[in-house]
Structures are given as structure tokens and as C-alpha cells.
Design an enzyme around this catalytic site. Structure first.
Site, mmCIF file in Angstrom:
data_model
loop_
_atom_site.group_PDB
_atom_site.id
_atom_site.type_symbol
_atom_site.label_atom_id
_atom_site.label_comp_id
_atom_site.label_asym_id
_atom_site.label_seq_id
_atom_site.Cartn_x
_atom_site.Cartn_y
_atom_site.Cartn_z
ATOM 1 N N GLU A 134 -7.666 -2.485 7.510
ATOM 2 C CA GLU A 134 -8.940 -3.202 7.543
ATOM 3 C C GLU A 134 -8.863 -4.485 8.368
ATOM 4 O O GLU A 134 -9.876 -4.980 8.852
ATOM 5 C CB GLU A 134 -9.387 -3.559 6.115
ATOM 6 C CG GLU A 134 -8.455 -4.542 5.410
ATOM 7 C CD GLU A 134 -8.907 -4.916 4.002
ATOM 8 O OE1 GLU A 134 -10.078 -4.653 3.671
ATOM 9 O OE2 GLU A 134 -8.097 -5.485 3.255
ATOM 10 N N LEU A 144 -10.116 2.863 -4.745
ATOM 11 C CA LEU A 144 -9.334 4.032 -5.143
ATOM 12 C C LEU A 144 -7.850 3.821 -4.868
ATOM 13 O O LEU A 144 -6.997 4.330 -5.598
ATOM 14 C CB LEU A 144 -9.825 5.276 -4.392
ATOM 15 C CG LEU A 144 -11.289 5.668 -4.595
ATOM 16 C CD1 LEU A 144 -11.602 6.923 -3.801
ATOM 17 C CD2 LEU A 144 -11.584 5.894 -6.073
ATOM 18 N N GLY A 179 -5.375 -4.157 3.763
ATOM 19 C CA GLY A 179 -4.349 -4.878 4.500
ATOM 20 C C GLY A 179 -4.982 -5.823 5.498
ATOM 21 O O GLY A 179 -5.260 -5.459 6.634
ATOM 22 N N ARG A 180 -5.240 -7.049 5.062
ATOM 23 C CA ARG A 180 -5.951 -8.015 5.898
ATOM 24 C C ARG A 180 -5.078 -8.538 7.040
ATOM 25 O O ARG A 180 -5.493 -8.596 8.195
ATOM 26 C CB ARG A 180 -6.420 -9.185 5.027
ATOM 27 C CG ARG A 180 -7.148 -10.284 5.762
ATOM 28 C CD ARG A 180 -7.630 -11.325 4.780
ATOM 29 N NE ARG A 180 -8.531 -10.723 3.813
ATOM 30 C CZ ARG A 180 -9.839 -10.583 4.001
ATOM 31 N NH1 ARG A 180 -10.388 -10.989 5.122
ATOM 32 N NH2 ARG A 180 -10.594 -10.029 3.086
ATOM 33 N N THR A 190 0.663 -7.231 -6.043
ATOM 34 C CA THR A 190 -0.292 -7.048 -4.955
ATOM 35 C C THR A 190 -0.073 -5.698 -4.301
ATOM 36 O O THR A 190 1.071 -5.278 -4.112
ATOM 37 C CB THR A 190 -0.208 -8.146 -3.876
ATOM 38 O OG1 THR A 190 -1.071 -7.817 -2.797
ATOM 39 C CG2 THR A 190 1.197 -8.309 -3.342
ATOM 40 N N VAL A 191 -1.158 -5.011 -3.966
ATOM 41 C CA VAL A 191 -1.022 -3.744 -3.260
ATOM 42 C C VAL A 191 -0.718 -3.966 -1.786
ATOM 43 O O VAL A 191 -0.308 -3.043 -1.082
ATOM 44 C CB VAL A 191 -2.285 -2.865 -3.393
ATOM 45 C CG1 VAL A 191 -2.572 -2.542 -4.846
ATOM 46 C CG2 VAL A 191 -3.485 -3.498 -2.726
ATOM 47 N N ASP A 192 -0.917 -5.189 -1.305
ATOM 48 C CA ASP A 192 -0.706 -5.480 0.115
ATOM 49 C C ASP A 192 0.765 -5.650 0.481
ATOM 50 O O ASP A 192 1.111 -5.675 1.662
ATOM 51 C CB ASP A 192 -1.468 -6.741 0.516
ATOM 52 C CG ASP A 192 -2.976 -6.551 0.450
ATOM 53 O OD1 ASP A 192 -3.441 -5.451 0.792
ATOM 54 O OD2 ASP A 192 -3.685 -7.490 0.058
ATOM 55 N N ASN A 225 -0.070 -14.589 -3.607
ATOM 56 C CA ASN A 225 0.294 -15.868 -3.002
ATOM 57 C C ASN A 225 -0.455 -17.051 -3.607
ATOM 58 O O ASN A 225 0.140 -18.079 -3.936
ATOM 59 C CB ASN A 225 0.014 -15.817 -1.492
ATOM 60 C CG ASN A 225 0.823 -14.754 -0.783
ATOM 61 O OD1 ASN A 225 2.037 -14.730 -0.893
ATOM 62 N ND2 ASN A 225 0.155 -13.873 -0.071
#
Length: 417
Positions: A244, A295, A188-189, A139-141, A111
């Protein structure tokens, strides 16, 4: 040969397939006989005029990038503010671009990176400098708006689902005399996409993970403990997957560390061990926990073939869009069918992506708040399909690449702090 140079930059946390995007970018540009420079350590390298000449790397090395994790040119967490607040830095970027005849800028990130690319394109246009800026998704999110999914997410999702499935077998084997509860923390915020991916690990109602905690659902300790106890009583053991970024009802992160990162985001202090402590103290059960952290995003050995193909497709499309003069856009993934899974690449305006965030739809989270729905499973399942293992060396380790990264000669005075 086209006049001008293309500058490619990686941003933020890297993924298992971001280098595959870089590989596709460089190969596509070479087919058009366009020189590609890469910024060392992301946008900081562009500001410092620390640029890498990718023409020095042989084609075999560029191809090998596609199976190498990490960020081949270096990345950084560095957020440029508004044009007004950080105008000197944006002007510095344009000075560097002019000095190296950069006419196309590809910013591979999330973003904040989309926002920077958009602002830079606006400043260049106002300054009369011919620059085409294209954002490249990563992004992994999985929280980028507009695109159906984000390159990098599918591989992290596959790693998460496989790891939870394997760990659950371990817990089940030891539960009679040892661990009763296993807590697995995922990234994952604000969005629970990776937590949801863990739900793919099980098929039946009592399969692990029996409890998933999403950031979209306020954390209720009493309800959580009751669910864990009921699961242990029924199944004999329980696997908990927690994002998280879960929060208390008042909005506070459950594991907020009291500090912020370079983007101004609250640093999170490890919700996995926090919950493990709660279960041990309140329920008296033996608990193990893990925080896979890097990881999740570096596991190239377990990459999703779908994710790899999409990562390369957006890289190639980004070059085509840039050379066609499509300024201020991002190549996004459009899902055209679920079964069989079909997708295509299309341009989307950066203005609709920058600073927007895609969270889990309500119909993807089970009514009790502790699992995923069939709709979510239909969305996620195709993204982890297929294997794309790296080549292995005789010693049994993956044959990953480390580029020489030959720098170009600086043409400007050093950046003033």
C-alpha cells in the site's frame, strides 16, 4: 501476594495473535498472584479511567483468548505527543495509576506505543512514583527495530502467502478467456515485509507472484508495465502483489488519499485498484484486484504456530521483566539459528525501539526490484511454519470468545477534554 496492580493495554491495529499475548500476560500474572486490569480501547481507556477487571474472567476464558482474533479489550489509534506538549495527559495517566495502585504497565503495540511507554516511565521516575513500564511487541508490518520479527507478522505473512498461492491457481485456470492480470494489495506503509511474504507463494522462476512492488523501491510505471506485459506474453497471466505504501520517485504515495489518520500518517486510498486501472488502460488487459485489508490481520483460522508461540512468549516474558523491575524495556525475539530455526526472548531498551523503523534489507529484494532473494526466503520461511487452528463449533464456525469485560469502579473525576 505482591503489592500493586498490573495494567495491560492494547494499541493500534490488532493482529490474529495479540489476544494470545494478552492471555499469556494474564496467566503469568495470576501465577504470581498479581491482579491484572486491562484498559478498555487502549490508552484512551487508561486516560478515561475505563478499566476492566480481568480477575472476573474464569481461567478457561483467559486460555480461550489465545485462539481468538481481534482485541479482546479494545484498541485505539491514539498518539500521545511529547511530555511537554501532552504533559496534562501523561499526568492524568499517573493519577489513574495511583488511584488503582498500578505499579506495572504493559503496553502491547508498535513504535508509537514503545515511545509512550518510555515517556511514561520517565515521567513516573521524575515524579517519584514507583512504576515499571514494559513495551510488548505487536505489528503485522514487522517494522519494529531490534526484534528479529514481530508477533502478528508471521500469521499475516502466512495468510498472504496462502491467499496469493490459491488466487494464482484461479487466475491460471481462467487466463485463456478471462483475467490476465490479478493485483493483490497488502499492508505496509513504509516497509515491504508483507509484500515480501507473498513471494513465499511460489517456488519457481515463473510462479506467482511474478511481480512484487515494495515501498523501498520507487515506483516506475513504465518499468512495471513492461514487466507485466512480458510476464503475460511468456506465462499467459500475471499476479502482482503491491504494498500500500509504494511511492513515486518524488516521494508521493501512489495512492495517497489527501487525509491523515490519528497518528498523523497519510491515509492511503487503495493502490491495488489504482494499478489495476493503469494495467487495463495502458495494456488493454482484463484485470481483477483485491484489497484484503483487515482480513490480513484477523485471519486467526490460518495463524502460524511459530507466530502464536512467539506472541505468548513475549507476553509471559513481559510480566517477568515487569515484576523484576526491568523498567523501559521490551521483550524481543532473537533468532539464534536459521536451520533448524531457533529463537529466544531477550530484553531490549525501549529507547532503541521507540520511533525507529525496520525496513527490508537491500539484499532481501531481487536486483530487478520485483521479487525476493533466497536470503529473504530463508528469513521468512520459518515464520509461517506450523498450524494452530482454533476449535470449531458444530455449525462449522470457529469457537471464538467474547469476554464480559467487567469494569472497575471509577475513583477519579471524568477526564476533561
Amino acid at each position: 501476594m505482591r503489592k500493586g496492580t498490573l495494567l495491560y493495554s492494547q494499541s493500534g491495529g490488532v493482529t490474529a495473535v495479540i489476544n494470545a499475548t494478552a492471555s499469556a500476560v494474564i496467566q503469568a500474572a495470576r501465577r504470581h498472584k498479581v491482579k491484572v486490569l486491562a484498559a478498555r480501547n487502549g490508552i484512551l481507556g487508561a486516560l478515561r479511567e475505563e478499566l476492566i477487571d480481568t480477575t472476573k474472567a474464569p481461567l478457561a476464558a483467559i486460555r480461550a483468548l489465545a485462539h481468538t482474533p481481534g482485541g479482546a479489550f479494545g484498541s485505539c489509534r491514539y498518539k500521545l505527543k511529547s511530555l511537554e506538549a501532552d504533559r496534562a495527559k501523561y499526568e492524568r495517566l499517573l493519577d489513574v495509576f495511583r488511584a488503582h495502585d498500578v505499579r506495572w504497565f504493559l503496553y502491547n503495540g508498535g513504535n508509537d506505543s514503545a515511545d509512550t511507554a518510555l515517556k511514561l516511565s520517565q515521567l513516573a521516575e521524575a515524579s517519584g512514583y514507583p512504576l515499571t513500564c514494559v513495551g510488548v511487541p505487536k505489528t503485522v508490518d514487522n517494522d519494529l527495530a531490534v526484534t528479529d520479527t514481530c508477533p502478528g507478522f508471521g500469521s499475516a505473512a502466512k495468510y498472504t502467502a496462502v491467499s496469493v498461492r490459491e488466487a494464482a491457481l484461479d487466475v491460471a485456470a481462467m487466463a485463456e478467456t478471462s483475467t490476465k492480470v490479478f493485483v493483490y494489495e497488502v499492508m505496509g506503509r513504509h516497509a515491504g515485509w508483507l509484500a515480501a511474504a507473498a513471494g513465499l507463494a511460489g517456488d519457481g522462476k515463473d510462479d506467482a507472484p511474478q511481480v512484487i512492488l515494495f515501498p523501498e523501491i520507487a515506483y516506475d510505471e513504465a518499468k512495471f508495465l513492461a514487466k507485466v506485459k512480458a510476464t503475460v506474453d511468456k506465462v499467459g497471466w500475471c499476479v502482482v502483489v503491491v504494498s500500500e505504501g509504494i511511492r513515486h520517485p518524488d516521494g508521493r504515495f501512489v495512492a495517497e488519499a489527501g487525509t491523515v489518520d490519528a497518528f498523523g500518517h497519510s491515509q492511503l486510498g487503495g493502490v491495488g485498484p489504482t494499478l489495476a486501472g493503469v494495467v487495463k488502460d495502458k495494456l488493454g488487459l482484463k484485470v481483477h484486484w483485491t484489497v484484503p485489508d483487515y482480513l490480513q490481520r484477523s485471519a486467526r483460522h490460518l495463524a502460524s504456530k511459530t507466530d502464536l508461540e512467539q506472541a505468548m512468549a513475549v507476553g509471559e516474558a513481559a510480566v517477568e521483566y515487569a515484576l523484576e523491575g526491568m523498567n523501559g524495556v521490551m521483550p524481543v525475539i532473537v533468532r539464534t539459528a536459521d536451520s533448524p530455526y531457533r529463537w529466544k526472548i531477550a530484553p531490549a531498551p525501549l529507547a532503541k525501539i521507540a520511533n525507529h523503523e525496520k525496513k527490508m534489507p537491500k539484499n532481501f529484494i531481487r536486483k530487478d526490484g520485483f521479487g525476493i532473494t533466497e536470503a529473504c526466503r530463508r528469513y521468512l520461511a520459518p515464520l509461517i511454519r506450523g498450524e494452530a487452528p482454533p476449535p470449531y463449533r458444530p455449525d462449522g464456525l470457529p469457537d471464538y470468545l467474547r469476554l464480559a469485560n467487567t469494569p472497575v469502579t471509577r475513583r477519579l473525576p471524568p477526564l476533561q477534554a
